[in-house]
Design an enzyme around this catalytic site. Structure first.
Site, PDB file in Angstrom:
ATOM      1  N   HIS A  81      -3.661   0.698  -7.360  1.00  0.00           N
ATOM      2  CA  HIS A  81      -3.833   1.025  -5.938  1.00  0.00           C
ATOM      3  C   HIS A  81      -3.626  -0.214  -5.057  1.00  0.00           C
ATOM      4  CE1 HIS A  81      -5.827   3.310  -2.545  1.00  0.00           C
ATOM      5  NE2 HIS A  81      -5.843   2.066  -2.101  1.00  0.00           N
ATOM      6  N   GLU A 141      -8.906  -0.538  -9.337  1.00  0.00           N
ATOM      7  CA  GLU A 141      -7.735   0.222  -9.761  1.00  0.00           C
ATOM      8  C   GLU A 141      -6.500  -0.684  -9.793  1.00  0.00           C
ATOM      9  OE1 GLU A 141      -9.059   4.562  -7.858  1.00  0.00           O
ATOM     10  OE2 GLU A 141      -7.350   3.485  -7.023  1.00  0.00           O
ATOM     11  N   ASP A 168      -0.066   4.218  -4.855  1.00  0.00           N
ATOM     12  CA  ASP A 168      -0.394   4.011  -6.263  1.00  0.00           C
ATOM     13  C   ASP A 168       0.911   3.742  -6.994  1.00  0.00           C
ATOM     14  OD1 ASP A 168      -3.098   4.556  -5.782  1.00  0.00           O
ATOM     15  OD2 ASP A 168      -2.788   6.700  -6.061  1.00  0.00           O
TER      16      ASP A 168
END
Length: 253
Positions: free
Chosen positions: A212, A209, A146
């Site tokens: 990510h 996301e 991340d």
């Protein structure tokens, strides 16, 4: 070199988790590396440890191939920008905590949805916890990371939604279609910079996301149309494991 802020992020293909979990894993081996020893161009902020999540570790760990690709990204970013790793390898206990916490809140917010619908909503932001060697949670492999952008002083930049914010604005392409305002244009440009830099370094993005990215895990293999993943479950080396190796004893993680 093409300005990455001018190249739209492509329309995503939603992940087929059944197909992803069915891909074989031929673990390429290699232990996890601490990213906190990297050069100033690559910064780390172990976010779950900072937030007090039970079981979270005070270091970001990743496979060497991931580490070197992150360094490549950090060095290629436009002047004045830096790359920050917020999370990488994640202990099972943390994955369990994140999933159970989100599911509990989704069950309250979407009480009128059935169980399958609620699990689908949760899966967009937290993978079900799994130590299954054939279908491990992505962050358990050391291949998922991340990341975010910061300025030259290390201040995290606004990206349009907070890390781990379970909302539509967290989807990577959200600002490709958002109302055209100065704030939207800024977030769109930053997401494009991050996306294109990570993709060029060999990563793939989870469409729900913006933070990510994966290299070597089953999601990466599926998006890259590769017949097998490179990384299975892993964990940082431990003192006990070192003693076991030195004594010729079977190692148990």
């Amino acid at each position: 070199m093409t300005d990455p802020t001018l190249s739209p992020i492509p329309a995503p293909t939603d992940p087929d988790w059944t197909a992803i979990g069915a891909l074989p894993i031929a673990d390429a081996g290699g232990g996890l590396m601490p990213l906190g020893l990297a050069t100033p161009t690559l910064r780390t902020l172990p976010i779950y440890h900072a937030l007090g999540v039970p079981g979270a570790v005070p270091e970001c760990w990743a496979r060497e191939a991931v580490y070197r690709r992150l360094l490549t990204v950090a060095r290629r970013l436009p002047a004045g920008l830096g790359l920050v790793v917020l999370d990488a390898w994640r202990p099972y206990a943390v994955q369990r905590y994140l999933y159970d916490t989100l599911m509990g809140l989704i069950e309250i917010r979407y009480a009128d949805h059935d169980e399958a619908e609620r699990r689908h909503l949760a899966r967009a932001f937290v993978s079900p916890p799994s130590v299954n060697a054939e279908r491990p949670s992505p962050h358990l492999t050391g291949g998922a990371v991340d990341v975010a952008l910061c300025d030259a002083d290390g201040v995290l930049l606004e990206m349009g939604s907070a890390f781990d914010e379970a909302c539509a604005a967290s989807h990577t392409v959200h600002f490709e279609h958002a109302a055209d305002s100065e704030a939207a244009r800024t977030c769109r440009a930053r997401r494009r910079i991050l996306y294109h830099a990570m993709i060029e370094a060999g990563f793939v993005n989870l469409p729900s996301e913006w933070w990510h990215y994966s290299y070597g895990d089953q999601m990466w293999a599926w998006y890259r149309d590769t017949p097998q993943a490179l990384f299975g479950p892993s964990a940082p080396d431990s003192l006990e494991a070192r003693f076991q190796r030195s004594l010729g004893l079977p190692q148990v993680r």
